[in-house]
Design an enzyme around this catalytic site. Structure first.
Site, short mmCIF file in Angstrom:
data_model
loop_
_atom_site.label_atom_id
_atom_site.label_comp_id
_atom_site.label_asym_id
_atom_site.label_seq_id
_atom_site.Cartn_x
_atom_site.Cartn_y
_atom_site.Cartn_z
CG ASP A 189 -0.34 0.02 2.52
OD1 ASP A 189 0.90 -0.07 2.61
OD2 ASP A 189 -1.09 0.14 3.53
CG ASP A 203 0.16 -4.12 2.04
OD1 ASP A 203 -0.12 -4.81 3.04
OD2 ASP A 203 0.94 -3.14 2.08
CE LYS A 211 2.95 -5.83 4.04
NZ LYS A 211 2.36 -4.76 4.85
CD GLU A 242 0.31 -1.34 7.74
OE1 GLU A 242 -0.03 -0.52 8.62
OE2 GLU A 242 0.87 -1.00 6.68
CD GLU A 290 7.64 -0.07 7.76
OE1 GLU A 290 6.71 -0.82 7.38
OE2 GLU A 290 7.82 1.08 7.31
O1 KIV Z 1 3.36 -1.33 1.74
C1 KIV Z 1 4.56 -1.65 1.79
O2 KIV Z 1 5.35 -1.37 0.88
C2 KIV Z 1 5.02 -2.38 2.97
C3 KIV Z 1 6.47 -2.63 3.09
C4 KIV Z 1 7.15 -1.40 3.54
C5 KIV Z 1 6.75 -3.78 3.96
O3 KIV Z 1 4.23 -2.72 3.79
#
Ligand code: KIV
Length: 306
Positions: A55, A94, A124, A126, A193
């Site tokens: 994202d 994401d 993914k 968060e 991160e």
């Molecule tokens: O959205 C993204 O690019 C991320 C990475 C920084 C891991 O979550």
């Protein structure tokens, strides 16, 4: 103009057992973001193991000030382009802010949409907290999930900005608990991160699943960087953890500037860039243009519509 894949060595597709194997063998896992067909081709040809349609697209591609603004529709559009450029790397979609936090049902529907419409193999999301429950629901629905702890940009405001996480005992404990909880519900890997290297290392030792670091030091099982940051497409100040491997923005500006100059100075196009025509065809066409009737013809000869 679309460039066709060139010189790509056939690699076996990267799957979850392969990632576990790499971690067990101490073989570093390489993850990079991509947001369109050309960046996916680059990641593929460079040999990345995992490609994340992150994202971060919100900032590096769409020009929003933070990741919060990007919508599911936008992520789907970008993900579909990435899919067309990828073969071997595992593709991670994401989940954008607002697509999973409210309920397990919403989380499952959003994950299914990403998988069905973009062709990503895993998703993914968060943070820990309620995200652990959402991850469990998505995994139970059959979609593998990658967790993400530490600095989670979707909640940057709540975290007090884009700051290193886990610097105090209390926050390191929280980080560790979030990571363990994500592992316990079945996440196959976890991104760390902006976490002090020693904290990331200590937590990684307690985890069985691979950890992928971005600003988390060298001890994680893998590393991830944002495509535009590592290639120097992003301009301005970058986080401490970014290493620039190229100055692509500078190269692009230089190329376009030379084009602008050559058009203005009439050095472009050159003979190599123009199409020819048979002299006989050209002569006849010129005779057609020279006809008296053509030069005296009225430009508009039409009746107004009633
Ligand atoms: O959205 C993204 O690019 C991320 C990475 C920084 C891991 O979550």
């Amino acid at each position: 103009m679309r460039s066709e894949p060139t010189g790509v060595e056939e690699r076996s597709p990267v799957n979850l057992p392969r990632l576990a194997e790499m971690k067990a063998a101490g073989e570093p896992i390489v993850m990079v973001t991509a947001y369109d067909y050309p960046s996916a081709r680059v990641a593929e040809e460079a040999g990345a193991d995992i490609v994340l349609v992150g994202d971060t697209a919100a900032m590096v591609v769409l020009g929003y000030p933070g990741t919060e603004a990007v919508s599911m529709d936008e992520m789907v559009m970008l993900g579909r382009a990435v899919r067309r450029g990828l073969r071997a790397p595992l593709m991670v979609g994401d989940m954008p802010m607002g697509s999973y936090e409210a309920t397990n049902e919403l989380a499952v529907q959003s994950a299914q949409r990403l998988v069905k419409e973009t062709g990503c193999q895993v998703v993914k999301l968060e943070a820990g907290g309620t995200s652990v429950e959402r991850a469990r629901a998505i995994i139970r629905a059959g979609i593998p999930v990658m967790g993400h702890v530490g600095l989670t940009p979707q909640s940057a405001t709540a975290l007090g900005g884009y700051k290193t996480q886990g610097k105090t005992v209390q926050s390191a404990i929280q980080l560790c608990e979030d990571a363990l909880a994500l592992q316990s519900v079945g996440c196959f890997a976890i991104v760390f991160e902006a976490v002090p290297a020693a904290i990331a290392e200590a937590i990684a030792e307690k985890l069985e699943v691979p950890t992928i670091g971005i600003g988390a030091g060298p001890a994680t099982a893998g590393q991830v960087l944002v495509f535009h940051d590592l290639l120097g497409i992003t301009t301005g100040r970058l986080p401490k953890f970014v290493k620039r491997y190229a100055d692509v923005h500078g190269e692009m500006v230089d190329g376009v500037r030379r084009y602008v100059e050559e058009v203005r100075s009439r050095h472009f196009p050159e003979p190599d860039h123009v199409y020819g025509v048979e002299p006989a065809e050209l002569d006849e066409f010129r005779r057609y243009l020279d006809q008296e009737s053509l030069s005296s013809a009225k430009a508009w000869d039409w009746e107004p519509l009633p």
